[in-house]
Write a protein that holds these residues in place. Sequence first.
Motif, PDB file in Angstrom:
ATOM      1  N   GLY A 136       0.784  -1.229   0.000  1.00 12.49           N
ATOM      2  CA  GLY A 136       0.000   0.000   0.000  1.00 12.49           C
ATOM      3  C   GLY A 136       0.811   1.272   0.000  1.00 12.49           C
ATOM      4  N   MET A 137       2.067   1.188  -0.429  1.00  7.71           N
ATOM      5  CA  MET A 137       2.915   2.378  -0.488  1.00  7.71           C
ATOM      6  C   MET A 137       3.398   2.592  -1.914  1.00  7.71           C
ATOM      7  SD  MET A 137       5.023   2.103   3.108  1.00  7.71           S
ATOM      8  CE  MET A 137       5.097   3.874   3.386  1.00  7.71           C
ATOM      9  N   LYS A 138       4.116   3.662  -2.128  1.00 10.35           N
ATOM     10  CA  LYS A 138       4.625   3.987  -3.458  1.00 10.35           C
ATOM     11  C   LYS A 138       6.143   4.104  -3.394  1.00 10.35           C
ATOM     12  CE  LYS A 138       0.559   6.902  -4.424  1.00 10.35           C
ATOM     13  NZ  LYS A 138       0.086   7.050  -3.021  1.00 10.35           N
ATOM     14  N   GLN A 139       6.791   3.772  -4.523  1.00 14.65           N
ATOM     15  CA  GLN A 139       8.239   3.960  -4.624  1.00 14.65           C
ATOM     16  C   GLN A 139       8.534   5.099  -5.575  1.00 14.65           C
ATOM     17  OE1 GLN A 139      10.547   0.811  -6.416  1.00 14.65           O
ATOM     18  NE2 GLN A 139      12.495   1.716  -5.822  1.00 14.65           N
ATOM     19  N   HIS A 140       9.454   5.951  -5.167  1.00 14.25           N
ATOM     20  CA  HIS A 140       9.950   7.035  -6.015  1.00 14.25           C
ATOM     21  C   HIS A 140      11.438   6.786  -6.195  1.00 14.25           C
ATOM     22  CE1 HIS A 140      10.257  11.027  -7.768  1.00 14.25           C
ATOM     23  NE2 HIS A 140      11.120  11.413  -6.847  1.00 14.25           N
ATOM     24  N   ARG A 141      11.809   6.205  -7.339  1.00 15.70           N
ATOM     25  CA  ARG A 141      13.199   5.841  -7.605  1.00 15.70           C
ATOM     26  C   ARG A 141      13.948   7.078  -8.086  1.00 15.70           C
ATOM     27  NH1 ARG A 141      12.439   2.137 -11.435  1.00 15.70           N
ATOM     28  NH2 ARG A 141      12.174   0.333 -10.093  1.00 15.70           N
ATOM     29  N   PHE A 142      14.992   7.472  -7.338  1.00 20.26           N
ATOM     30  CA  PHE A 142      15.691   8.728  -7.631  1.00 20.26           C
ATOM     31  C   PHE A 142      17.178   8.464  -7.876  1.00 20.26           C
ATOM     32  CE2 PHE A 142      16.971  13.181  -6.392  1.00 20.26           C
ATOM     33  CZ  PHE A 142      16.249  13.812  -7.394  1.00 20.26           C
ATOM     34  N   LYS A 143      17.992   9.492  -7.781  1.00 20.04           N
ATOM     35  CA  LYS A 143      19.425   9.387  -8.047  1.00 20.04           C
ATOM     36  C   LYS A 143      20.159   8.705  -6.900  1.00 20.04           C
ATOM     37  CE  LYS A 143      19.301  13.901 -10.344  1.00 20.04           C
ATOM     38  NZ  LYS A 143      19.796  15.289 -10.279  1.00 20.04           N
ATOM     39  N   ARG A 144      21.314   8.140  -7.204  1.00 22.10           N
ATOM     40  CA  ARG A 144      22.193   7.606  -6.166  1.00 22.10           C
ATOM     41  C   ARG A 144      22.805   8.759  -5.379  1.00 22.10           C
ATOM     42  NH1 ARG A 144      25.567   2.237  -6.873  1.00 22.10           N
ATOM     43  NH2 ARG A 144      24.674   1.997  -4.828  1.00 22.10           N
ATOM     44  N   GLY A 145      23.277   8.450  -4.183  1.00 20.91           N
ATOM     45  CA  GLY A 145      23.840   9.467  -3.311  1.00 20.91           C
ATOM     46  C   GLY A 145      22.880   9.747  -2.163  1.00 20.91           C
ATOM     47  N   TYR A 146      23.321   9.492  -0.925  1.00 18.32           N
ATOM     48  CA  TYR A 146      22.383   9.557   0.204  1.00 18.32           C
ATOM     49  C   TYR A 146      21.792  10.948   0.378  1.00 18.32           C
ATOM     50  CZ  TYR A 146      25.993  11.730   3.160  1.00 18.32           C
ATOM     51  OH  TYR A 146      26.926  12.593   3.692  1.00 18.32           O
ATOM     52  N   LYS A 147      22.571  11.999   0.079  1.00 14.13           N
ATOM     53  CA  LYS A 147      22.015  13.351   0.198  1.00 14.13           C
ATOM     54  C   LYS A 147      20.961  13.595  -0.874  1.00 14.13           C
ATOM     55  CE  LYS A 147      23.007  16.509   2.421  1.00 14.13           C
ATOM     56  NZ  LYS A 147      22.389  17.037   3.658  1.00 14.13           N
ATOM     57  N   ASN A 148      21.166  13.067  -2.060  1.00 11.09           N
ATOM     58  CA  ASN A 148      20.172  13.211  -3.129  1.00 11.09           C
ATOM     59  C   ASN A 148      18.845  12.589  -2.725  1.00 11.09           C
ATOM     60  OD1 ASN A 148      21.952  14.488  -4.920  1.00 11.09           O
ATOM     61  ND2 ASN A 148      22.695  12.545  -5.732  1.00 11.09           N
ATOM     62  N   VAL A 149      18.914  11.364  -2.175  1.00 13.97           N
ATOM     63  CA  VAL A 149      17.707  10.641  -1.797  1.00 13.97           C
ATOM     64  C   VAL A 149      16.987  11.350  -0.649  1.00 13.97           C
ATOM     65  CG1 VAL A 149      16.863   8.446  -0.884  1.00 13.97           C
ATOM     66  CG2 VAL A 149      18.629   8.446  -2.638  1.00 13.97           C
ATOM     67  N   ILE A 150      17.751  11.773   0.352  1.00  8.97           N
ATOM     68  CA  ILE A 150      17.163  12.457   1.500  1.00  8.97           C
ATOM     69  C   ILE A 150      16.523  13.781   1.076  1.00  8.97           C
ATOM     70  CG2 ILE A 150      17.720  13.673   3.650  1.00  8.97           C
ATOM     71  CD1 ILE A 150      19.827  11.465   4.165  1.00  8.97           C
ATOM     72  N   ASN A 151      17.248  14.560   0.306  1.00 14.17           N
ATOM     73  CA  ASN A 151      16.715  15.870  -0.110  1.00 14.17           C
ATOM     74  C   ASN A 151      15.466  15.723  -0.965  1.00 14.17           C
ATOM     75  OD1 ASN A 151      18.687  17.234   1.288  1.00 14.17           O
ATOM     76  ND2 ASN A 151      19.995  17.584  -0.489  1.00 14.17           N
ATOM     77  N   GLU A 152      15.404  14.661  -1.755  1.00 14.29           N
ATOM     78  CA  GLU A 152      14.217  14.446  -2.582  1.00 14.29           C
ATOM     79  C   GLU A 152      13.014  14.099  -1.709  1.00 14.29           C
ATOM     80  OE1 GLU A 152      12.028  13.953  -6.306  1.00 14.29           O
ATOM     81  OE2 GLU A 152      13.685  15.167  -5.518  1.00 14.29           O
ATOM     82  N   SER A 153      13.230  13.303  -0.672  1.00  9.54           N
ATOM     83  CA  SER A 153      12.133  12.973   0.234  1.00  9.54           C
ATOM     84  C   SER A 153      11.645  14.214   0.976  1.00  9.54           C
ATOM     85  CB  SER A 153      12.596  11.905   1.234  1.00  9.54           C
ATOM     86  OG  SER A 153      11.512  11.382   1.972  1.00  9.54           O
TER      87      SER A 153
END
Length: 500
Positions: free
Chosen positions: A318-335
């Motif tokens: 019941g959740m969604k995935q948003h596949r983004f760029k590699r790099g932990y800061k990239n993933v965190i900032n996108e969230s």
Amino acid sequence: MQDIKKLQNGSDIRGIACEGVEGENVNLTEDAGNVIGAAFAIWLAEKKQKDITTLRIGIGHDSRITADSLFAAASKGIVAEKATVYDCGLVSTPSMFMTTVFEEFAFDGAIMITASHLPFNRNGYKFFDRDGGLEHDDITKILEIASGLEVRDADLSGVEKADTITVYCNSLQDKIKKSIQAENYDKPLAGLHIVVDTGNGAGGFFVEKVLNPLGADTTGSQFLEPDGTFPNHIPNPENKQAMEAIREAVLKNKADLGIIFDTDVDRMSAVLPNGEEINRDAIIAMMAAIIAKDYPGGTIVTDSVTSDRLTRFIESIGMKQHRFKRGYKNVINESIRLNNEGIVSPLAIETSGHGALSENYFLDDGAYMAVKLLIALALAAKEGKALASFVENLEKGFEEREYRFKIACEDFKTYGKSVLAAFEDRAKAKGYDIAPNSYEGIRISFHTEEVQGWLLLRMSLHDPQMPFNVEGVRTGDCDKLYDIVMELLEGFDQLVIPAK
């Protein structure tokens, strides 16, 4: 002094801090550390609009052999600017951010001396203030300031020690107690056997100051002693030898859970009682399943190299995935960006084991992730269930590989872009199923009788190379996917192609 601007590594500073590897020259020197420390104080005072003499800055480190010298170097630079330094000793990276949050300290800024899982001769600096870890542009500015400074000596006799790790661990203990609400409130982990492998990094505190006080049996835990030569294995949950070490410890000791951290404890992975590894896609699936009931319909932000089976699993709960760029800061900032736009995104997590939860300041904290697993384990046990039940519907992976194609020309970024453009055009002409909204590289999925799986070709974040990830569903699929890529890359003679 050398051009210290070259020490920037994304949102961190990293370099070669001591001799020991042939052909690698020291570039993160004590002089560099001195002016970098001073520059951070100057930058911080400007950001906070405070008199630099009122600044309070905590500095901690992991187990690396150059930690003490780089601590002294940065401290002298800061003290020379008349700011106050606190010595936090051997700590984790996430705990250093928390020193800007905890009322007991409320530091204006914090520095962690670490190079994560890199070889023993590397080290670096990570920086925090109350807003979180610094961004790429912040590091650029600090290094620009540092480039204009001179090395200065300072008396460090007034530097006070601060036991920040105990306060941090007490907060983790409180989280576990309140979440489990066990009959024996102060010993909520009694009856659970947990083995921990810290790879001789900084994570031994988790056993001593979290698990043992809460009643867990931690016999069989290994490599807890800090040793910056990393004599047993690389402290890295992505490393096969490291994962095999914790897997063997779980099976040998018949433990209920195995936990492995990287050097500075901002990443973790786990092993179930049967030896099943909970890393890469599986750690993302586990964390998503644990929080699913609290965030129905929420969006999990991941890096780009997750599998199609993970996408199906996340959607199945019941959740969604948003596949983004590699790099932990990239993933965190996108969230964070999604949340700011009104899209509930409770978790940003990479296959590397970096995981950050909205409930925890979006801090990528391996110990906090381990706490979430322990809570889930204890609550599941109350209901007669196993932790494995959270991911029992995750399809098993068959085979995955990663290749790295070196780009043998000076303007590698332009060449790489031309390769990706042609790769996409050729794939479209073949009628391949190209993933829409790909934020990094070109991703293609295959669902035919002839070949099943997916592949991703992308540019490296920093290096002159093109990583190529591939996952097959059956025997021979990876080889077939490799052959498809070779056909799509025909004629690009500046790519150095490794053998299948």
